[in-house]
Motif scaffolding. Sequence first.
Motif, PDB file in Angstrom:
ATOM      1  N   ASN A  62       0.851  -1.189   0.000  1.00 25.56           N
ATOM      2  CA  ASN A  62       0.000   0.000   0.000  1.00 25.56           C
ATOM      3  C   ASN A  62       0.889   1.242   0.000  1.00 25.56           C
ATOM      4  O   ASN A  62       1.739   1.392   0.865  1.00 25.56           O
ATOM      5  N   PRO A  63       0.739   2.134  -0.993  1.00 26.52           N
ATOM      6  CA  PRO A  63       1.645   3.280  -1.083  1.00 26.52           C
ATOM      7  C   PRO A  63       1.435   4.325  -0.006  1.00 26.52           C
ATOM      8  O   PRO A  63       2.277   5.204   0.186  1.00 26.52           O
ATOM      9  N   VAL A  64       0.320   4.255   0.729  1.00 22.86           N
ATOM     10  CA  VAL A  64       0.051   5.245   1.776  1.00 22.86           C
ATOM     11  C   VAL A  64       0.423   4.712   3.148  1.00 22.86           C
ATOM     12  O   VAL A  64       1.005   5.418   3.965  1.00 22.86           O
ATOM     13  N   ILE A  72      -4.250  -4.941   2.576  1.00 22.48           N
ATOM     14  CA  ILE A  72      -5.326  -4.060   2.117  1.00 22.48           C
ATOM     15  C   ILE A  72      -4.727  -2.880   1.355  1.00 22.48           C
ATOM     16  O   ILE A  72      -3.833  -2.180   1.845  1.00 22.48           O
ATOM     17  N   GLY A  73      -5.212  -2.653   0.153  1.00 21.51           N
ATOM     18  CA  GLY A  73      -4.718  -1.538  -0.654  1.00 21.51           C
ATOM     19  C   GLY A  73      -3.389  -1.806  -1.327  1.00 21.51           C
ATOM     20  O   GLY A  73      -2.801  -0.887  -1.913  1.00 21.51           O
ATOM     21  N   ALA A  74      -2.895  -3.051  -1.256  1.00 18.70           N
ATOM     22  CA  ALA A  74      -1.622  -3.360  -1.911  1.00 18.70           C
ATOM     23  C   ALA A  74      -1.777  -3.246  -3.426  1.00 18.70           C
ATOM     24  O   ALA A  74      -2.871  -3.381  -3.974  1.00 18.70           O
ATOM     25  N   ILE A  75      -0.674  -2.959  -4.111  1.00 25.14           N
ATOM     26  CA  ILE A  75      -0.684  -2.812  -5.561  1.00 25.14           C
ATOM     27  C   ILE A  75      -0.666  -4.197  -6.208  1.00 25.14           C
ATOM     28  O   ILE A  75       0.252  -4.986  -5.962  1.00 25.14           O
TER      29      ILE A  75
END
Length: 288
Positions: A62-64, A72-75
């Motif tokens: 996740n970039p954030v 969660i939110g990984a690319i």
Amino acid sequence: MKRLTILAATAAAFVMTGASAPVMAQGSEAADTIDGHPNLNGIWQAVNQANWNLEPHSAGPNPVADGLVGAIGAIPPGLGVVEGGEIPYKPEALERLKKNKENMISHDPEAACYLPGIPRATYMPYPFQIIQGGGDDILMVYEYANANRVIHMGPVGVPPIDTWMGTSYGEWDGDTLVVTTLALSPGDVKLPGGELEPGVTWLDRAGNYLTNTASVVEKFTLNGENHIDYEATIDDPSVYTRPWKIKMPLYRRVEENAQLLEFRCVPFSEHLLYGDLLEGESGSEAAE
């Protein structure tokens, strides 16, 4: 002109009311042709990782919140959709690309809920609807941010002004709808913190971009009942050493209740854009 007015009014109605766009000519009930041209009416969606990065890429955190929220939110990894695998940037354009990558969230227009531009609107992870009737023009309505554009069917002209979604001109080449989009530019963009930066159109979350000197030529070719072969050739002499192309299939949403739903993302972006002002407000209220 009458057809253009009707299409523009339809798009405006979707935007202002937030109404779900009706399904038009979906599935087997659709006419095969309209005025002798393939019937592209329907709700379509790209199913790939192009919005993360047009080029081939590995999975990433996740970039954030790297490591703080697990997967969660990984690319997600992607094979890429660029013909030849690599976007041919000029050496001097790589500096802006590097800056974009280093500021992936704060500089990405998607994070701020700005309109996505072309071709990015086509392969964002949201459906869009093609509305094609008899007459001169075709309307494309996107679920993301209530974006829309009118395809002016006729010769390519000189756009009166640069805009986020540009100005699109269309023609039929046999059974293929060919759309040329020019004048893609948001102008100066206010970044979080108040800094102004010359706006560029981001092509994905990785920071790939084009400027207002670009031309984007898209081709929509119906391939069977539920697929469109989509490609876009991007030429921008100020950024690239040569024109380059992306290709992908678009899939018809065939579920019985397929429709565009509201995705008004402005409220989700308020803290990113105006967090300093909101915090100041909160502090003032507390002081009172």
